[in-house]
Design a protein around this motif. Structure first.
Motif, PDB file in Angstrom:
ATOM      1  N   GLN A 170       9.542 -26.936 -21.811  1.00  0.00           N
ATOM      2  CA  GLN A 170      10.833 -27.629 -21.842  1.00  0.00           C
ATOM      3  C   GLN A 170      11.682 -27.282 -20.623  1.00  0.00           C
ATOM      4  OE1 GLN A 170      12.174 -26.189 -25.655  1.00  0.00           O
ATOM      5  NE2 GLN A 170      11.453 -28.002 -26.759  1.00  0.00           N
ATOM      6  N   LEU A 171      11.805 -25.973 -20.343  1.00  0.00           N
ATOM      7  CA  LEU A 171      12.654 -25.529 -19.231  1.00  0.00           C
ATOM      8  C   LEU A 171      12.103 -26.002 -17.892  1.00  0.00           C
ATOM      9  CD1 LEU A 171      13.329 -21.917 -20.545  1.00  0.00           C
ATOM     10  CD2 LEU A 171      15.050 -23.719 -20.305  1.00  0.00           C
ATOM     11  N   HIS A 172      10.766 -26.027 -17.766  1.00  0.00           N
ATOM     12  CA  HIS A 172      10.176 -26.458 -16.499  1.00  0.00           C
ATOM     13  C   HIS A 172      10.441 -27.948 -16.250  1.00  0.00           C
ATOM     14  CE1 HIS A 172       6.619 -27.129 -13.659  1.00  0.00           C
ATOM     15  NE2 HIS A 172       7.448 -26.315 -13.043  1.00  0.00           N
ATOM     16  N   GLU A 173      10.340 -28.753 -17.324  1.00  0.00           N
ATOM     17  CA  GLU A 173      10.655 -30.173 -17.184  1.00  0.00           C
ATOM     18  C   GLU A 173      12.122 -30.357 -16.793  1.00  0.00           C
ATOM     19  OE1 GLU A 173       7.657 -32.924 -18.544  1.00  0.00           O
ATOM     20  OE2 GLU A 173       7.751 -31.495 -16.894  1.00  0.00           O
ATOM     21  N   GLN A 174      13.004 -29.502 -17.360  1.00  0.00           N
ATOM     22  CA  GLN A 174      14.438 -29.601 -17.050  1.00  0.00           C
ATOM     23  C   GLN A 174      14.725 -29.223 -15.600  1.00  0.00           C
ATOM     24  OE1 GLN A 174      16.361 -27.182 -20.041  1.00  0.00           O
ATOM     25  NE2 GLN A 174      15.725 -28.539 -21.715  1.00  0.00           N
ATOM     26  N   VAL A 175      13.994 -28.235 -15.078  1.00  0.00           N
ATOM     27  CA  VAL A 175      14.152 -27.866 -13.670  1.00  0.00           C
ATOM     28  C   VAL A 175      13.706 -29.022 -12.778  1.00  0.00           C
ATOM     29  CG1 VAL A 175      13.221 -26.397 -11.823  1.00  0.00           C
ATOM     30  CG2 VAL A 175      13.984 -25.378 -13.946  1.00  0.00           C
ATOM     31  N   LYS A 176      12.517 -29.572 -13.084  1.00  0.00           N
ATOM     32  CA  LYS A 176      12.000 -30.678 -12.263  1.00  0.00           C
ATOM     33  C   LYS A 176      12.903 -31.903 -12.343  1.00  0.00           C
ATOM     34  CE  LYS A 176       7.727 -31.109 -13.729  1.00  0.00           C
ATOM     35  NZ  LYS A 176       6.345 -31.664 -13.744  1.00  0.00           N
ATOM     36  N   GLY A 177      13.532 -32.095 -13.505  1.00  0.00           N
ATOM     37  CA  GLY A 177      14.416 -33.250 -13.678  1.00  0.00           C
ATOM     38  C   GLY A 177      15.833 -33.006 -13.185  1.00  0.00           C
ATOM     39  N   GLY A 178      16.095 -31.791 -12.676  1.00  0.00           N
ATOM     40  CA  GLY A 178      17.410 -31.475 -12.136  1.00  0.00           C
ATOM     41  C   GLY A 178      18.477 -31.182 -13.184  1.00  0.00           C
ATOM     42  N   GLU A 179      18.043 -30.923 -14.427  1.00  0.00           N
ATOM     43  CA  GLU A 179      19.009 -30.673 -15.495  1.00  0.00           C
ATOM     44  C   GLU A 179      19.520 -29.232 -15.500  1.00  0.00           C
ATOM     45  OE1 GLU A 179      17.799 -32.155 -19.406  1.00  0.00           O
ATOM     46  OE2 GLU A 179      16.272 -33.373 -18.406  1.00  0.00           O
ATOM     47  N   ILE A 180      18.678 -28.284 -15.060  1.00  0.00           N
ATOM     48  CA  ILE A 180      19.106 -26.886 -14.971  1.00  0.00           C
ATOM     49  C   ILE A 180      18.695 -26.337 -13.610  1.00  0.00           C
ATOM     50  CG2 ILE A 180      18.930 -26.484 -17.465  1.00  0.00           C
ATOM     51  CD1 ILE A 180      16.309 -24.940 -16.917  1.00  0.00           C
ATOM     52  N   SER A 181      19.322 -25.204 -13.219  1.00  0.00           N
ATOM     53  CA  SER A 181      19.016 -24.601 -11.922  1.00  0.00           C
ATOM     54  C   SER A 181      17.811 -23.687 -12.026  1.00  0.00           C
ATOM     55  CB  SER A 181      20.214 -23.774 -11.445  1.00  0.00           C
ATOM     56  OG  SER A 181      20.382 -22.634 -12.280  1.00  0.00           O
ATOM     57  N   MET A 182      17.220 -23.368 -10.889  1.00  0.00           N
ATOM     58  CA  MET A 182      16.105 -22.430 -10.864  1.00  0.00           C
ATOM     59  C   MET A 182      16.561 -21.060 -11.355  1.00  0.00           C
ATOM     60  SD  MET A 182      12.939 -21.820 -10.375  1.00  0.00           S
ATOM     61  CE  MET A 182      12.360 -23.305  -9.563  1.00  0.00           C
ATOM     62  N   HIS A 183      17.805 -20.692 -11.070  1.00  0.00           N
ATOM     63  CA  HIS A 183      18.349 -19.410 -11.545  1.00  0.00           C
ATOM     64  C   HIS A 183      18.318 -19.350 -13.071  1.00  0.00           C
ATOM     65  CE1 HIS A 183      21.571 -16.698 -12.965  1.00  0.00           C
ATOM     66  NE2 HIS A 183      21.196 -15.955 -11.933  1.00  0.00           N
ATOM     67  N   ASP A 184      18.767 -20.418 -13.713  1.00  0.00           N
ATOM     68  CA  ASP A 184      18.777 -20.441 -15.178  1.00  0.00           C
ATOM     69  C   ASP A 184      17.346 -20.423 -15.739  1.00  0.00           C
ATOM     70  OD1 ASP A 184      21.500 -20.482 -15.227  1.00  0.00           O
ATOM     71  OD2 ASP A 184      21.676 -22.650 -15.499  1.00  0.00           O
ATOM     72  N   PHE A 185      16.455 -21.102 -15.032  1.00  0.00           N
ATOM     73  CA  PHE A 185      15.054 -21.126 -15.457  1.00  0.00           C
ATOM     74  C   PHE A 185      14.469 -19.707 -15.461  1.00  0.00           C
ATOM     75  CE2 PHE A 185      10.527 -21.471 -14.045  1.00  0.00           C
ATOM     76  CZ  PHE A 185      10.002 -22.049 -15.197  1.00  0.00           C
ATOM     77  N   LEU A 186      14.681 -18.985 -14.364  1.00  0.00           N
ATOM     78  CA  LEU A 186      14.128 -17.631 -14.256  1.00  0.00           C
ATOM     79  C   LEU A 186      14.846 -16.638 -15.167  1.00  0.00           C
ATOM     80  CD1 LEU A 186      13.523 -17.493 -10.389  1.00  0.00           C
ATOM     81  CD2 LEU A 186      11.838 -17.856 -12.204  1.00  0.00           C
ATOM     82  N   ALA A 187      16.122 -16.901 -15.444  1.00  0.00           N
ATOM     83  CA  ALA A 187      16.892 -16.008 -16.317  1.00  0.00           C
ATOM     84  C   ALA A 187      16.374 -16.033 -17.751  1.00  0.00           C
ATOM     85  CB  ALA A 187      18.365 -16.393 -16.287  1.00  0.00           C
ATOM     86  N   ALA A 188      15.644 -17.075 -18.101  1.00  0.00           N
ATOM     87  CA  ALA A 188      15.143 -17.200 -19.473  1.00  0.00           C
ATOM     88  C   ALA A 188      13.952 -16.282 -19.745  1.00  0.00           C
ATOM     89  CB  ALA A 188      14.741 -18.655 -19.742  1.00  0.00           C
ATOM     90  N   GLU A 189      13.341 -15.755 -18.666  1.00  0.00           N
ATOM     91  CA  GLU A 189      12.120 -14.953 -18.825  1.00  0.00           C
ATOM     92  C   GLU A 189      12.299 -13.767 -19.769  1.00  0.00           C
ATOM     93  OE1 GLU A 189      10.027 -13.529 -15.398  1.00  0.00           O
ATOM     94  OE2 GLU A 189      10.271 -15.430 -14.365  1.00  0.00           O
ATOM     95  N   ALA A 190      13.368 -13.008 -19.559  1.00  0.00           N
ATOM     96  CA  ALA A 190      13.538 -11.749 -20.290  1.00  0.00           C
ATOM     97  C   ALA A 190      13.670 -11.968 -21.793  1.00  0.00           C
ATOM     98  CB  ALA A 190      14.750 -10.992 -19.757  1.00  0.00           C
ATOM     99  N   GLY A 191      14.330 -13.050 -22.179  1.00  0.00           N
ATOM    100  CA  GLY A 191      14.537 -13.293 -23.605  1.00  0.00           C
ATOM    101  C   GLY A 191      13.438 -14.100 -24.262  1.00  0.00           C
ATOM    102  N   HIS A 192      12.491 -14.532 -23.453  1.00  0.00           N
ATOM    103  CA  HIS A 192      11.429 -15.410 -23.943  1.00  0.00           C
ATOM    104  C   HIS A 192      10.396 -14.641 -24.769  1.00  0.00           C
ATOM    105  CE1 HIS A 192       7.497 -17.580 -23.229  1.00  0.00           C
ATOM    106  NE2 HIS A 192       8.222 -18.582 -23.649  1.00  0.00           N
ATOM    107  N   SER A 193      10.049 -13.434 -24.319  1.00  0.00           N
ATOM    108  CA  SER A 193       9.025 -12.623 -24.994  1.00  0.00           C
ATOM    109  C   SER A 193       9.598 -11.225 -25.178  1.00  0.00           C
ATOM    110  CB  SER A 193       7.743 -12.557 -24.160  1.00  0.00           C
ATOM    111  OG  SER A 193       7.286 -13.851 -23.842  1.00  0.00           O
ATOM    112  N   ARG A 194      10.319 -11.005 -26.264  1.00  0.00           N
ATOM    113  CA  ARG A 194      11.111  -9.771 -26.368  1.00  0.00           C
ATOM    114  C   ARG A 194      10.562  -8.743 -27.355  1.00  0.00           C
ATOM    115  NH1 ARG A 194      15.255  -9.663 -30.235  1.00  0.00           N
ATOM    116  NH2 ARG A 194      15.139 -11.376 -31.711  1.00  0.00           N
ATOM    117  N   SER A 195       9.351  -8.965 -27.865  1.00  0.00           N
ATOM    118  CA  SER A 195       8.722  -7.934 -28.689  1.00  0.00           C
ATOM    119  C   SER A 195       7.220  -8.099 -28.611  1.00  0.00           C
ATOM    120  CB  SER A 195       9.181  -8.051 -30.149  1.00  0.00           C
ATOM    121  OG  SER A 195       8.428  -9.026 -30.853  1.00  0.00           O
TER     122      SER A 195
END
Length: 580
Positions: A170-195
């Motif tokens: 979802q986030l990658h499609e949003q980056v390619k579509g210009g809906e979110i920034s690359m910064h926001d895309f990379l910021a999602a990493e830490a909370g994506h797999s938290r245990s």
């Protein structure tokens, strides 16, 4: 000692039970680990088949899991012996863990047969480890119980839950579509797999954990308890205790993995919105135990089963909520109380029937495990497609598709392989519109050795920018169970094996008709024959070596489970005695 125990001859006694030179040497070598003599005197030796690996992050907590299994085995009067096998984890392994599923299954089978064990506990997690270990154990047919590692906790982003895997697409499609920034895309990493744990969506790992439970190879609730929940370790302990009793009861896998068990699993897969990968893996497991399972069984058994589990990628919630809502026993209770055919008397590893385990299962949340009168999807059964484009079948997951696209005719935009797709999809001048059908070739078992999860092709950026969210996509590849979209997969025969997919050209019309199970290329039979003949003359496979060459030479097609032709079948646990 009960009468039952007296009647069962321990397999391990062939190693440790004699007073001759061989018995002396087997016991002596084991004793260098500090094992006292009484452990060899009539106790079941229980193997713990561990896919722990720091390169398989979903399974990285298995050292602790194994310790709890050992406690249970010791408490029940058995003796545990832990051993490693190849860990086929999807997140890091290139080109795909599917390439090494069969390698892991070979490792498991030979480890079990060649070593002194009376039964085995299978520690599984990241998706290919579940089928691989069940395949290997099924070929030996000794008592076996599955313990899954459990899903990770919900991912978190901006205070909201996000699903592992699904959020990436979802986030990658949003980056390619210009809906979110690359910064926001990379910021999602830490909370994506938290245990610790496997994907928390209904991806292939969660699906196969559910399949293992639906087949009867696990204790109840194995599929959904979060990896870091203390109850996961309680289940591991209880599984260790139970496997010892299974030895005395001679409760082997062949008594559990029946045709009825596989039909129950097919029905459950529809109810949970499970991964298309289950089609391949269940076929491979069935092939090892000797149960006939065909693509048509998915239509015959699964069709008409509503999807009642509201989980990403099909729905809203994640595996944490699924467990708190009642887990898989709640789903089986829902199905069993309806007029849907479930084989209620199917035997499970705890010695009880599937229905006895689930008939009184509580359901705490009707939003997560919906009533049959309020399903997420009326018919969640995997859609099996056939036609001149897929003579031996293809699959589509209705719960992840766009309803309006499940009957569709459009012009093909063709990619010769995954590299060609990556080059071409970004072209702003690509001749494609929202009604086009994206077709990718040469990504099947032989073509992209291992049949990588690339079938859910990302959409062209120029269409994403226009707000297009889904298109029909067709390939001989697989897709991750965490992915979504109107995606036709597992086209068989694959292009590299001479299948009709290999002769599709740009501009050809392709027709998808899920309601009638059809997938056709709109050209004449004569044109089809001419193109196939021309392709057969020009077709040359790329040079491979080592294991990849073995794989290409012996892998079966998707409709046959992608096992190796020489591995299908049950070979049993007998092994020639070795005289030192």
């Amino acid at each position: 000692m009960s009468e039952t125990k007296k009647k069962v001859a321990l397999r391990s006694a062939e190693w440790f039970g004699t007073q001759d030179k061989n018995g002396f040497m087997y016991r002596s070598w084991m004793k260098n680990q500090g094992i006292p003599d009484h452990e060899f005197q009539g106790k079941p030796i229980i193997g713990i088949c561990n896919t722990w690996s720091e390169l398989t992050p979903c399974n990285a907590h298995f050292r602790k899991l194994a310790e709890h299994v050992k406690r249970g085995i010791l408490e029940a009067g058995g003796f545990p012996v832990e051993f490693p096998v190849f860990s086929s984890g999807e997140s890091n392994l290139r080109p795909t863990a599917m390439l090494t599923r069969n390698l892991a299954a070979m490792d498991v089978e030979e480890s079990i047969r060649g070593n002194p064990m009376d039964a085995v506990v299978l520690l599984v997690g990241c998706d290919k480890t579940t089928p691989a270990l069940l395949m290997g154990a099924a070929s030996c047919d000794i008592p076996a119980i599955v313990v899954s590692g459990g899903p990770m906790l919900n991912g978190k982003l901006n205070g909201k839950s996000i699903g592992s895997g699904t959020a990436v697409w979802q986030l990658h499609e949003q980056v390619k579509g210009g809906e979110i920034s690359m910064h926001d895309f990379l910021a999602a990493e830490a909370g994506h797999s938290r245990s610790a744990g496997t994907c928390n969506t209904m991806g292939t790992a969660s699906t196969m954990a559910c399949m293992a439970e639906a087949l009867g190879t696990t204790l109840p609730h194995n599929a959904a308890i979060p990896a870091v929940d203390a109850r996961r370790y309680v289940l591991a302990h209880m599984s260790g205790m139970r496997i010892v009793d299974m030895v005395w009861e001679d409760l082997r896998l062949s008594k559990i993995l029946t045709k009825e068990a596989f039909e129950n699993a097919i029905r459950v897969n529809a109810a949970i919105g499970g991964s298309t990968n289950a089609v391949i893996h269940l076929k491979a497991i069935a092939g090892r135990i000797g149960v006939p399972l065909e693509l048509e069984d998915w239509t015959r058994v699964g069709k008409g089963t509503p999807t009642v589990v509201d989980l990403l990628p099909s729905g809203r919630f994640l595996m944490e909520e699924f467990y708190y809502a009642g887990g898989l026993p709640g789903v089986i209770r829902r199905l069993g109380e309806s007029d849907l055919v479930m084989h209620k008397n199917a035997l499970t590893v705890n010695g009880k029937s599937l229905w006895d385990n689930c008939k009184d299962a509580p359901i705490y949340d009707d939003e997560v495990i919906r009533p049959l009168t309020k399903p997420l999807l009326d018919d969640g059964g995997i859609c099996i497609l056939r036609g001149n484009l897929a003579p031996r079948g293809a699959v589509l997951k209705p719960s992840a598709a766009t309803p309006e696209l499940m009957q569709h005719r459009g012009k093909a935009v063709v990619f010769e392989n995954f590299e060609h797709y990556k080059e071409r999809i970004m072209d702003p001048d690509l001749d494609v519109d929202k009604d086009s059908v994206l077709v990718m070739k040469n990504c099947g078992p032989k073509g992209y050795p291992g049949m990588a999860e690339v079938g859910n092709m990302g959409l062209p950026p120029k269409l994403l920018a226009q707000g297009v969210k889904d298109m029909v996509r067709i390939s001989d590849a697989r897709m991750s169970g965490t992915a979504y979209g109107t995606v036709v997969l597992h086209v068989a025969p694959e292009a590299m094996a001479g299948g009709p997919l290999g002769i599709v050209r740009d501009g050809d019309y392709v027709e998808l008709d899920c309601a009638n199970g059809k997938l056709n290329l709109d050209i004449s039979d004569a044109e089809m024959a001419q193109r196939l003949a021309a392709r057969a003359e020009e077709h040359v496979e790329g040079a491979k070596s080592g294991y990849q060459q073995l794989y290409i030479n012996h892998v079966l097609q998707a409709d046959e489970g992608c096992d190796f032709d020489f591995l299908v079948g049950m070979r049993g646990s007998k092994v020639p005695k070795h005289s030192h």
